[in-house]
Design an enzyme around this catalytic site. Structure first.
Site, short mmCIF file in Angstrom:
data_model
loop_
_atom_site.label_atom_id
_atom_site.label_comp_id
_atom_site.label_asym_id
_atom_site.label_seq_id
_atom_site.Cartn_x
_atom_site.Cartn_y
_atom_site.Cartn_z
N LYS A 49 0.72 -1.19 0.22
CA LYS A 49 0.15 0.05 -0.16
C LYS A 49 0.78 0.91 -0.30
CE LYS A 49 -3.47 2.18 2.69
NZ LYS A 49 -4.94 1.99 4.18
N SER A 106 -9.64 2.09 3.30
CA SER A 106 -8.92 2.66 2.34
C SER A 106 -7.85 2.26 1.39
CB SER A 106 -7.92 3.55 3.17
OG SER A 106 -6.90 3.03 3.94
N SER A 159 -9.55 -0.56 7.71
CA SER A 159 -9.27 -0.21 6.29
C SER A 159 -8.65 -1.43 5.84
CB SER A 159 -7.83 1.12 6.15
OG SER A 159 -9.43 1.90 5.96
N1 GLN Z 1 -12.78 3.93 6.95
C1 GLN Z 1 -12.53 4.79 7.77
C2 GLN Z 1 -11.82 6.34 8.07
O1 GLN Z 1 -12.40 6.27 7.52
C3 GLN Z 1 -10.77 4.00 8.08
C4 GLN Z 1 -10.08 4.33 7.99
C5 GLN Z 1 -8.59 3.18 7.99
O2 GLN Z 1 -9.17 2.78 8.46
N2 GLN Z 1 -7.47 3.83 7.71
O3 GLN Z 1 -10.98 6.52 8.02
#
Ligand code: GLN
Length: 489
Positions: free
Chosen positions: A89, A164, A188
């Site tokens: 990532k 994400s 994420s």
């Molecule tokens: N979707 C969550 C957010 O927008 C989690 C994001 C993540 O785990 N990096 O913060």
């Protein structure tokens, strides 16, 4: 206008298992260089549609693969991930290529070192193919917040892969890498793995070093693997886990042989089913698939126990206070001076800060910096940030109490299957609710594995979240293996 129709059958493909690939490479029947080339060919064919890779590290990858082939030819003992194509990532830094974190503010930024997790993969012989698309600074649940365009879900390219770590999940689902690394701050890794029908691991906080991770919310951020099956995910976690002198929050606890642990039977394990995770808002088809997974566990000899985690409803507001507060502090470093984008329109120092940030950050990132700065500001700190920290503790203690009675907790990973691109982009609250089942474990610091447990009538994957206590990864892997075995039988 002509439209290119790509069959999803050519997009979704299960990678060969680590064990079988490794056996081929050790015996010399598979050349690591050929394997890497075959992955680059698949990437060339499918990345234009899926938009999974942001950069490719072909030269480095082929050099590593060549070294593995030479070692195999000499009959040397090979490291555990010798020749295995893996991708990273783009929030983790890797020498020799860019690290954008999905943001325009870091366009072209080339870090001078490897993240610890990346360095460990390299040392284990992995062939690192490139860097993967994600929501900007890992903020999002659909990968639509990337400055480099959304990723498409290989199962249905009209749908999001989740976020994400959308690129990390989609890459494994489309066999554009055998395994990948992602990060999980509030869901994420788990939510995109669930949306794309692959396995994703949230390691316990401190299990994997965060050194070289571009920080979003430091008390929540975790690095973890994606793979096509539980055993492979366990194997990769075993490689990247462990103490690191560059991350003071990394744990000194020894790293078990997770893959071997995952082979153990689940008979007699006590599995908690929290009522609050099966309440209003859960899609009926997702519920049915998760319930079928629970039946698999019951049939495998687990004791299924209803439990209650009654403060769960506070998790989303608490998460969006803690995460944004930490993000507002972490993102202060992007000021046009040290990293990335510097505004060409600036006339003095303060306009350089302001314009570089205004031009470089996307809308969601700005929203979070504003929210977080507000929550930390004098007069509001006690009412919001401090209160959120107190409730965070209550949520963590509730899990601790539950783990006094059960070995693992099973829930849906997300309330719905993958939604359509654009469906929630105008409604941040609806997007935040996509994390309703994942943020609590993030706040509590505990571990979890998401494993496919069925599909909707429309063929979309559904994931089951298996949560374990702090450093309870071995148990979570065992339970996930049993659910996986139930899928293929
Ligand atoms: N979707 C969550 C957010 O927008 C989690 C994001 C993540 O785990 N990096 O913060």
């Amino acid at each position: 206008m002509t439209e290119t129709i790509v069959s999803t059958e050519t997009l979704v493909e299960k990678p060969a298992t680590l064990a079988s690939l490794r056996a081929g490479i050790v015996s010399g029947t598979t050349k690591a260089t050929d394997l890497a080339e075959s992955y680059y060919a698949r990437i060339a064919a499918h990345n234009p549609l899926l938009n999974v890779y942001l950069s490719l590290t072909r030269e480095q990858a082929l050099e590593q693969a060549g070294a593995i082939d030479a070692a195999a030819a000499r009959g040397d003992a090979l490291p555990p991930l010798a020749g295995i194509p893996i991708a990273i990532k783009d929030v983790l830094v890797m020498q020799g290529t860019t690290a954008t974190a999905g943001s325009a503010i870091l366009k072209g930024y080339e870090p001078p070192y490897d993240a610890t997790s990346v360095a460990k993969l390299k040392a284990a012989g992995a062939v690192l193919l490139g860097k993967l698309n994600c929501d900007e600074f890992a903020m999002g649940s659909s990968n639509e917040n990337s400055a480099y365009g959304p990723v498409r879900n290989p199962v249905d390219p009209e749908r999001v892969p989740g976020g994400s770590s959308g690129g990390s999940a989609a890459a494994v689902a489309a066999n554009l890498a055998v395994a990948t690394l992602g990060t999980d701050t509030g869901g994420s890794i788990r939510q995109p793995a669930s949306f794309c029908g692959v396995v994703g691991v949230l390691p316990t906080y401190g299990r994997v070093s965060r050194y070289g991770l571009i920080a979003f919310a430091s008390s929540l951020d975790r690095v973890g693997p994606f793979a096509a099956n539980v055993r492979d995910a366990a194997e990769v976690l075993g490689v990247i886990a462990g103490a690191d002198r560059n991350d003071a929050t990394s744990s000194q606890l020894p790293v078990p042989d997770y893959a071997a642990e995952s082979d153990k039977d689940v008979k007699g394990l006590r599995i908690g089913i929290p009522a609050e995770y099966f309440a209003e808002g859960l899609d009926p088809e997702v519920r049915a698939a998760v319930e079928s997974g629970i039946e698999v566990l019951r049939n495998a000899g687990c004791e299924i126990k209803p439990i209650s985690l009654k403060h769960t409803g506070y998790a989303i507001p608490v998460y969006y206070l803690v995460a944004t507060a930490e993000a507002s502090a972490n993102l202060a470093r992007f000021d046009g001076v040290r990293y990335g984008h510097r505004s060409a329109k600036a006339t003095n120092l303060s306009s350089m800060y302001r314009l570089s940030r205004e031009e470089g950050f996307g809308a969601e990132v700005k929203r979070r910096i504003l929210l977080g700065t507000y929550a930390l500001s004098a007069g509001y700190y006690d009412a919001y940030y401090k209160k959120a920290q107190q409730v965070r503790r209550v949520l963590a203690e509730e899990f601790m109490t539950a783990f006094g009675e059960v070995d693992a907790i099973v829930t849906p990973t997300a309330p719905t299957a993958a939604f359509k691109l654009g469906e929630k982009t105008d409604d941040p609250l609806a997007m935040y609710l996509a994390d309703i089942y994942t943020v609590t474990a993030s706040l509590a610091g505990i571990c979890g594995v998401t494993v496919p447990c069925g599909t909707t009538s429309g063929g979309l994957p559904v994931g089951m979240q298996v949560l374990g206590p702090h450093f309870g990864e071995s148990t979570a892997f065992r339970v996930a293996r049993a659910v996986e075995a139930g899928q293929s039988s």
